[in-house]
Design a protein around this motif. Structure first.
Motif, PDB file in Angstrom:
ATOM      1  N   UNK A   1       0.825  -1.212   0.000  1.00 51.23           N
ATOM      2  CA  UNK A   1       0.000   0.000   0.000  1.00 51.23           C
ATOM      3  C   UNK A   1       0.858   1.260   0.000  1.00 51.23           C
ATOM      4  N   UNK A   2       2.080   1.182   0.539  1.00 51.03           N
ATOM      5  CA  UNK A   2       2.977   2.338   0.472  1.00 51.03           C
ATOM      6  C   UNK A   2       3.227   2.722  -0.985  1.00 51.03           C
ATOM      7  N   UNK A   3       3.411   1.727  -1.826  1.00 47.31           N
ATOM      8  CA  UNK A   3       3.636   1.988  -3.251  1.00 47.31           C
ATOM      9  C   UNK A   3       2.399   2.619  -3.871  1.00 47.31           C
ATOM     10  N   UNK A   4       1.217   2.087  -3.539  1.00 46.88           N
ATOM     11  CA  UNK A   4      -0.031   2.616  -4.094  1.00 46.88           C
ATOM     12  C   UNK A   4      -0.256   4.062  -3.663  1.00 46.88           C
ATOM     13  N   UNK A   5       0.040   4.372  -2.407  1.00 46.91           N
ATOM     14  CA  UNK A   5      -0.103   5.750  -1.925  1.00 46.91           C
ATOM     15  C   UNK A   5       0.849   6.674  -2.683  1.00 46.91           C
ATOM     16  N   UNK A   6       2.077   6.216  -2.895  1.00 48.07           N
ATOM     17  CA  UNK A   6       3.025   7.009  -3.676  1.00 48.07           C
ATOM     18  C   UNK A   6       2.556   7.220  -5.100  1.00 48.07           C
ATOM     19  N   UNK A   7       1.907   6.209  -5.687  1.00 47.98           N
ATOM     20  CA  UNK A   7       1.397   6.342  -7.051  1.00 47.98           C
ATOM     21  C   UNK A   7       0.233   7.318  -7.127  1.00 47.98           C
ATOM     22  N   UNK A   8      -0.546   7.445  -6.052  1.00 48.42           N
ATOM     23  CA  UNK A   8      -1.597   8.463  -6.032  1.00 48.42           C
ATOM     24  C   UNK A   8      -0.979   9.846  -6.194  1.00 48.42           C
ATOM     25  N   UNK A   9       0.121  10.085  -5.506  1.00 49.30           N
ATOM     26  CA  UNK A   9       0.795  11.378  -5.627  1.00 49.30           C
ATOM     27  C   UNK A   9       1.450  11.536  -6.996  1.00 49.30           C
ATOM     28  N   UNK A  10       2.102  10.476  -7.460  1.00 47.37           N
ATOM     29  CA  UNK A  10       2.864  10.563  -8.710  1.00 47.37           C
ATOM     30  C   UNK A  10       1.955  10.555  -9.932  1.00 47.37           C
ATOM     31  N   UNK A  11       1.038   9.609  -9.982  1.00 45.92           N
ATOM     32  CA  UNK A  11       0.181   9.407 -11.149  1.00 45.92           C
ATOM     33  C   UNK A  11      -1.096  10.233 -11.045  1.00 45.92           C
ATOM     34  N   UNK A  12      -1.762  10.163  -9.890  1.00 47.43           N
ATOM     35  CA  UNK A  12      -3.015  10.864  -9.737  1.00 47.43           C
ATOM     36  C   UNK A  12      -2.851  12.365  -9.690  1.00 47.43           C
ATOM     37  N   UNK A  13      -1.922  12.850  -8.863  1.00 51.59           N
ATOM     38  CA  UNK A  13      -1.734  14.291  -8.712  1.00 51.59           C
ATOM     39  C   UNK A  13      -0.690  14.844  -9.662  1.00 51.59           C
ATOM     40  N   UNK A  14       0.376  14.112  -9.888  1.00 49.65           N
ATOM     41  CA  UNK A  14       1.448  14.627 -10.746  1.00 49.65           C
ATOM     42  C   UNK A  14       1.266  14.322 -12.218  1.00 49.65           C
ATOM     43  N   UNK A  15       0.379  13.368 -12.539  1.00 43.55           N
ATOM     44  CA  UNK A  15       0.166  13.028 -13.935  1.00 43.55           C
ATOM     45  C   UNK A  15       1.299  12.257 -14.567  1.00 43.55           C
ATOM     46  N   UNK A  16       2.153  11.633 -13.734  1.00 42.85           N
ATOM     47  CA  UNK A  16       3.306  10.880 -14.238  1.00 42.85           C
ATOM     48  C   UNK A  16       3.082   9.404 -13.930  1.00 42.85           C
ATOM     49  N   UNK A  17       2.913   8.592 -14.959  1.00 46.69           N
ATOM     50  CA  UNK A  17       2.716   7.154 -14.762  1.00 46.69           C
ATOM     51  C   UNK A  17       4.063   6.453 -14.789  1.00 46.69           C
ATOM     52  N   UNK A  18       4.373   5.758 -13.699  1.00 47.83           N
ATOM     53  CA  UNK A  18       5.604   4.963 -13.601  1.00 47.83           C
ATOM     54  C   UNK A  18       5.235   3.492 -13.558  1.00 47.83           C
ATOM     55  N   UNK A  19       5.858   2.708 -14.410  1.00 46.27           N
ATOM     56  CA  UNK A  19       5.667   1.258 -14.421  1.00 46.27           C
ATOM     57  C   UNK A  19       6.893   0.547 -13.874  1.00 46.27           C
ATOM     58  N   UNK A  20       7.626   1.246 -13.011  1.00 45.91           N
ATOM     59  CA  UNK A  20       8.834   0.651 -12.452  1.00 45.91           C
ATOM     60  C   UNK A  20       8.967   0.858 -10.961  1.00 45.91           C
ATOM     61  N   UNK A  21       7.842   1.014 -10.255  1.00 43.00           N
ATOM     62  CA  UNK A  21       7.930   1.272  -8.818  1.00 43.00           C
ATOM     63  C   UNK A  21       8.464   0.064  -8.046  1.00 43.00           C
ATOM     64  N   UNK A  22       8.410  -1.113  -8.656  1.00 39.35           N
ATOM     65  CA  UNK A  22       9.008  -2.276  -8.014  1.00 39.35           C
ATOM     66  C   UNK A  22      10.499  -2.117  -7.791  1.00 39.35           C
ATOM     67  N   UNK A  23      11.142  -1.287  -8.598  1.00 34.91           N
ATOM     68  CA  UNK A  23      12.571  -1.015  -8.419  1.00 34.91           C
ATOM     69  C   UNK A  23      12.837  -0.447  -7.034  1.00 34.91           C
ATOM     70  N   UNK A  24      12.072   0.551  -6.647  1.00 40.95           N
ATOM     71  CA  UNK A  24      12.295   1.232  -5.380  1.00 40.95           C
ATOM     72  C   UNK A  24      11.807   0.392  -4.201  1.00 40.95           C
ATOM     73  N   UNK A  25      10.718  -0.331  -4.417  1.00 42.87           N
ATOM     74  CA  UNK A  25      10.248  -1.286  -3.416  1.00 42.87           C
ATOM     75  C   UNK A  25      11.340  -2.327  -3.141  1.00 42.87           C
TER      76      UNK A  25
END
Length: 378
Positions: free
Chosen positions: A53-77
């Motif tokens: 869920x930490x990753x999903x929360x970060x994606x809300x900020x990155x994708x939802x608010x920032x408009x930047x879709x990342x398909x590599x968040x597993x790297x940082x996880x």
């Protein structure tokens, strides 16, 4: 006076009340209902879900608010998880515990690959403060390098998503290929203690679950604070009208770099908590497939909702566990059907479902028309 003077504050209070109700319900479920209803094994499984869920929360900020879709968040996880796993593995590899090895005092996979000494870059991870700092610093540094190089050149959209996929593939291949240093395809396993505290006991798993929940709510609170600040407004403006924000004198590239690094840091914390609760870390959590799954968590929950991202993560992973246990031959198809069904029926995710039905019942009138009333005096 225009009706908006009285209606808009009411709508704002209703919206705020619904938001706090969502936080309260989530806290009640995670802190009371689940610990009372589930045994330690299942509760530890929920803790594993919450680390995603930490990753999903970060994606809300990155994708939802920032408009930047990342398909590599597993790297940082994965990097956050590996940083924590390195400390735990070194603690488990003391000379007494590894006396039967050819070279006592180094991790077992290094001994199997005929290494005779601990690599120099492993040495700092003997210390917990360094490892905890590395959990965040290493992924954020990589995120900064990648995002700064890309966003300064105005690489965005599908091109940036493909680049993050490439980074995930490269890192997973590198980890698997360097078996003597990383554990290879098996990863870093057999993690036992943290500063002498046995993390495999039921009491330890219970405590780690509550620590995980507390950190997750802290991450949600931080992101909500950012959303309500001027920075959050600029992120939304940048997502919708990037050129206007740029022409207003703001450095759009650095805003994107910031939100990408924030999402990376949150993902890394989730990876570290995953390692502590599950007891291992492997490259199977770093590559393209897990990264896409993490985007699905945010999409199902609602890419504009922090609480929705947590619920989406729980729903998808609970479905994955149930289907794999009950229908081992069909579970992948059932998971695909679940995702497609939710996205098609509720394009805005679970959070959109709440806003469309439940929140409307809290107000006697539909909120959408009232929001379009101009806030000016007649």
């Amino acid at each position: 006076m225009c009706p908006s003077k009285s209606i808009l504050p009411l709508l704002q209070r209703l919206r705020a009340g619904g938001e706090w109700a969502g936080y309260a319900l989530l806290a009640l479920v995670l802190l009371v209902a689940m610990p009372l209803a589930l045994d330690v094994f299942r509760l530890n499984l929920v803790g594993k879900y919450l680390s995603y869920a930490f990753v999903a929360v970060g994606l809300v900020m990155l994708w939802g608010y920032g408009g930047v879709l990342s398909l590599g968040q597993g790297v940082f996880f994965g990097l956050g998880g590996y940083a924590m796993a390195m400390f735990l593995k070194l603690e488990a590899s003391d000379p007494r515990s590894t006396a039967i090895q050819s070279t006592p005092g180094i991790p077992d996979f290094m001994d199997w690959n005929q290494l005779s000494a601990l690599p120099w870059w492993w040495e700092p991870f003997r210390h917990l403060p360094f490892a905890m700092a590395g959990v965040v610093a290493i992924p954020v540094l990589l995120a900064f390098v990648v995002s700064f190089a890309m966003f300064r050149r105005r690489v965005s959209g599908v091109y940036f998503a493909i680049i993050t996929q490439a980074v995930a593939l490269i890192l997973s291949v590198l980890i698997i290929g360097q078996q003597g240093y990383t554990g290879g395809v098996n990863g870093i396993t057999d993690l036992k203690t943290m500063l002498g505290w046995d993390i495999r006991t039921d009491s330890a798993r219970l405590n780690l679950y509550f620590v995980n929940v507390a950190l997750l709510f802290g991450a949600v609170a931080l992101c909500r604070w950012i959303q309500r600040s001027k920075l959050g407004v600029l992120l939304l403006a940048m997502r919708d009208k990037e050129d206007r924000v740029r022409f207003s004198g703001y450095d759009v590239a650095m805003f994107k770099v910031f939100v990408f690094c924030l999402a990376a840091a949150l993902s890394a914390i989730g990876g570290a908590m995953f390692t502590l609760q599950v007891g291992f870390m492997s490259p199977s959590f770093v590559g393209i497939v897990p990264s896409i799954e993490m985007v699905i968590f945010a999409a199902v929950g609602g890419r504009m909702s922090l609480v929705g991202a947590v619920w989406g993560t729980l729903l998808v992973n609970a479905g994955k566990t149930y289907f794999s246990e009950s229908f081992p031959d069909l579970w992948l198809f059932l998971m695909a059907a679940l995702f497609i069904g939710v996205v098609v029926a509720f394009p805005d995710g679970l959070a959109g479902l709440y806003r469309k039905y439940l929140a409307r019942r809290r107000a006697d009138d539909p909120p959408a028309p009232a929001e379009r009333i101009p806030a000016t005096t007649a």
